[in-house]
Design a protein around this motif. Structure first.
Motif, PDB file in Angstrom:
ATOM      1  N   GLU A  81       0.757  -1.174  -0.317  1.00 12.59           N
ATOM      2  CA  GLU A  81       0.314  -0.052  -0.229  1.00 12.59           C
ATOM      3  C   GLU A  81       0.564   0.808   0.314  1.00 12.59           C
ATOM      4  OE1 GLU A  81      -2.822   2.313   3.787  1.00 12.59           O
ATOM      5  OE2 GLU A  81      -3.482  -0.144   2.351  1.00 12.59           O
ATOM      6  N   GLY A  82       0.462   2.796  -0.571  1.00  8.19           N
ATOM      7  CA  GLY A  82       0.690   4.031  -0.450  1.00  8.19           C
ATOM      8  C   GLY A  82      -0.282   4.171  -1.238  1.00  8.19           C
ATOM      9  N   LEU A 109      -6.829   4.079  -2.213  1.00 10.53           N
ATOM     10  CA  LEU A 109      -7.931   3.494  -2.239  1.00 10.53           C
ATOM     11  C   LEU A 109      -8.695   2.385  -3.093  1.00 10.53           C
ATOM     12  CD1 LEU A 109     -11.042   5.214  -2.761  1.00 10.53           C
ATOM     13  CD2 LEU A 109     -10.258   6.222  -5.354  1.00 10.53           C
ATOM     14  N   ALA A 110      -7.451   1.675  -3.950  1.00 16.36           N
ATOM     15  CA  ALA A 110      -8.021   1.273  -4.975  1.00 16.36           C
ATOM     16  C   ALA A 110      -8.032  -0.528  -3.821  1.00 16.36           C
ATOM     17  CB  ALA A 110      -7.806   0.481  -6.083  1.00 16.36           C
ATOM     18  N   TYR A 125       7.911   7.571  -4.372  1.00 16.35           N
ATOM     19  CA  TYR A 125       9.087   7.093  -3.725  1.00 16.35           C
ATOM     20  C   TYR A 125       9.602   6.008  -2.143  1.00 16.35           C
ATOM     21  CZ  TYR A 125      13.686   7.205  -1.469  1.00 16.35           C
ATOM     22  OH  TYR A 125      14.924   6.918  -1.121  1.00 16.35           O
ATOM     23  N   GLU A 126       8.450   6.866  -1.360  1.00 14.44           N
ATOM     24  CA  GLU A 126       8.617   5.747  -0.283  1.00 14.44           C
ATOM     25  C   GLU A 126       7.787   4.223  -1.094  1.00 14.44           C
ATOM     26  OE1 GLU A 126       7.665   9.024  -0.053  1.00 14.44           O
ATOM     27  OE2 GLU A 126       9.203   9.797   0.754  1.00 14.44           O
ATOM     28  N   THR A 127       7.273   5.099  -1.464  1.00 19.05           N
ATOM     29  CA  THR A 127       6.628   3.323  -1.482  1.00 19.05           C
ATOM     30  C   THR A 127       7.421   2.334  -2.838  1.00 19.05           C
ATOM     31  OG1 THR A 127       3.872   4.179  -2.162  1.00 19.05           O
ATOM     32  CG2 THR A 127       4.119   2.157  -3.307  1.00 19.05           C
ATOM     33  N   ARG A 128       7.867   3.029  -3.894  1.00 21.20           N
ATOM     34  CA  ARG A 128       8.667   2.152  -4.770  1.00 21.20           C
ATOM     35  C   ARG A 128      10.015   1.760  -3.876  1.00 21.20           C
ATOM     36  NH1 ARG A 128       8.381   7.203  -8.246  1.00 21.20           N
ATOM     37  NH2 ARG A 128      10.628   7.814  -6.877  1.00 21.20           N
ATOM     38  N   VAL A 161       5.433  -0.785 -11.223  1.00 19.63           N
ATOM     39  CA  VAL A 161       6.551  -1.402 -10.188  1.00 19.63           C
ATOM     40  C   VAL A 161       6.612  -2.612 -11.194  1.00 19.63           C
ATOM     41  CG1 VAL A 161       4.825  -3.011  -9.231  1.00 19.63           C
ATOM     42  CG2 VAL A 161       3.768  -0.752  -8.658  1.00 19.63           C
ATOM     43  N   ARG A 162       6.289  -3.003 -12.170  1.00 19.01           N
ATOM     44  CA  ARG A 162       6.217  -3.721 -13.568  1.00 19.01           C
ATOM     45  C   ARG A 162       8.237  -3.458 -13.396  1.00 19.01           C
ATOM     46  NH1 ARG A 162       2.636  -5.097 -17.554  1.00 19.01           N
ATOM     47  NH2 ARG A 162       1.139  -4.928 -15.403  1.00 19.01           N
TER      48      ARG A 162
END
Length: 475
Positions: A150-151, A156-157, A307-310, A341-342
């Motif tokens: 999650e980020g 939401l999704a 950036y944090e999610t990556r 992400v891929r």
């Protein structure tokens, strides 16, 4: 009072209704019509072979008990399969099948002879010739909520997906439409919802299918005159997940059949989950009645991860693969691969492979080489829809305004820039670019590209537009 086909069937229905779930009754018994009563033989009309086989498979004992109560021990039930053919001017065909008589039907029992008396494929996922109505989910168990991090870009999704998984068909998120660009996790999230529902509700029928496969199955059903079977198969599903629903664009027959399936599922409290590379408002060549249904529930966008999610994604991937890597390399990869992400995971896999196969130490220099190649290879993978969105956002207008027929100068220039960048960054033909950007022809696109080239040399402000948008498209 003399018994009629209708009165006998009404009494049977009263008994059946008391012995099964209301939903099953509504699905399998309300569509049946009583046709004829001859001595102790009742003929009933059902809408497809699939329907008949399902009744024989699941409700034959109930039917036998109810009919015996009305007509005595010698009671017989005859099915009349009447399938309306909505294509061309052919007559609907009718076939009579005595209950529990599964072999081929004698020709004298056919009102209209059938060209092919072999059983057709009822379940599009079952090999022809095998009698089986079991529906496999087609889900990938490797896609779960646990490895969908999650980020801000997906909160939401993901939250909506968890809500749907906890109470499928029972939330206001029906349908749930997940949309976003390539490689952001739409398919992953759709599978994760399905996998979680199967864990929580093993009795529910969950099915994942791509829109392309759905379309192929539909075309096959039209060829084989089994359209009703196709519809009834999909009406059995409790949770239907369709990936890349934008593929229905321009396919009126597929849209029509999906419209009827969607209505049935929604009205009966079943859950529909869709994914798309664009929001409903940006979908082209999809019927308005279908688009309006897509908007009934929730449309949740997946955006490029921050950036944090990556960082979290890279660390999670390394942890799952049992690999340790210095933070400076993790940081370098996360800072330089921003699109999706891929690509992030692909870069990690390439780095690990290079290191292990060539027995090289994982260094910042090696990471730099991998990232540079990776970014170069993926930089040109820009869609026309994405270009239109970037250009529209830059000029603070809607995509629909960009595509409109207006001749206002600033809108015309924005449209010309979109066409220019589409030619530069995609492999699409001029005709295809024109078709997608406001339904123009190839000559208009050619003129737009020449105009942009000319203005770039003579107008400093216009040159700045080109430079700014180029940077956004090549981030």
């Amino acid at each position: 009072m003399d018994k009629t086909a209708q009165s006998v069937w009404d009494h049977c229905l009263q008994f059946i209704k008391d012995n099964i779930q209301p939903q099953a009754y509504k699905t399998w018994f309300e569509p049946i019509r009583a046709v004829k009563l001859t001595d102790n033989s009742l003929s009933i009309q059902v809408p497809s072979k699939f329907f008949y086989e399902w009744l024989e498979e699941h409700y034959v004992k109930l039917l036998k008990v109810s009919l015996t109560k009305e007509l005595g021990d010698g009671a017989k039930l005859v099915y009349i399969i009447r399938m309306e053919n909505t294509y061309g001017n052919k007559k609907p065909f009718t076939e009579k099948i005595p209950s529990n008589n599964r072999p081929s039907v004698p020709s004298q029992e056919l009102d209209v002879p059938l060209k092919n008396k072999n059983p057709e494929l009822k379940n599009p996922f079952i090999i022809p010739g095998i009698r089986n109505v079991k529906i496999e989910s087609q889900l990938n168990p490797n896609y779960s909520f646990d490895n969908f991090l999650e980020g801000d870009s997906n909160r939401l999704a993901r939250s909506a997906g968890l809500a749907v998984a906890s109470k499928p068909g029972g939330t206001s998120f029906n349908p749930l439409l997940i949309f976003g660009g390539v490689g952001l996790g739409k398919t992953h999230l759709a599978h994760a919802i399905g996998v979680d529902i199967k864990d929580k509700y093993p009795e529910k029928t969950v099915l994942y299918i791509s829109a392309e496969k759905f379309t192929q199955q539909y075309i096959e059903s039209v060829k084989k005159n089994t359209r009703n079977d196709f519809i009834h198969f999909y009406q059995l599903i409790d949770v239907l997940i369709i990936d890349d629903v934008q593929f229905f664009s321009g396919k009126s027959g597929t849209q029509d059949v999906f419209f009827h399936i969607f209505n049935h599922l929604h009205q009966n409290g079943k859950q529909v989950i869709l994914t798309s590379d664009k929001a409903p408002v940006d979908m082209q060549d999809i019927e308005q009645r279908l688009l309006s249904r897509f908007k009934w529930g929730l449309s949740a966008e997946l955006q490029s991860p921050d950036y944090e999610t990556r960082i979290s994604i890279v660390k999670n991937k390394l942890y799952r693969d049992g690999v340790e890597m210095p933070f400076e390399i993790v940081d370098y990869i996360a800072k330089n691969i921003k699109t999706n992400v891929r690509e992030l995971e692909g870069a990690i896999i390439s780095l690990i492979a290079q290191s292990s196969f060539n027995k090289k130490e994982v260094t910042l220099d090696l990471a730099s080489q991998i990232v540079e190649k990776f970014v170069k290879n993926t930089k040109r993978e820009v869609s026309i829809d994405y270009i239109q969105k970037i250009v529209s956002d830059y000029f603070q207008m809607d995509v629909s305004t960009l595509q409109s027929k207006t001749r206002k100068r600033h809108i015309v220039q924005a449209r010309q820039l979109a066409m220019f960048f589409a030619k530069k960054y995609t492999k699409a033909s001029l005709a295809s670019i024109g078709s997608q950007i406001g339904k123009r022809d190839h000559a208009t696109v050619l003129h737009a590209c020449k105009t942009v080239d000319n203005l770039a040399e003579t107008d400093k402000q216009f040159r700045k537009y080109i430079d700014d948008i180029s940077k956004k498209l090549t981030l």
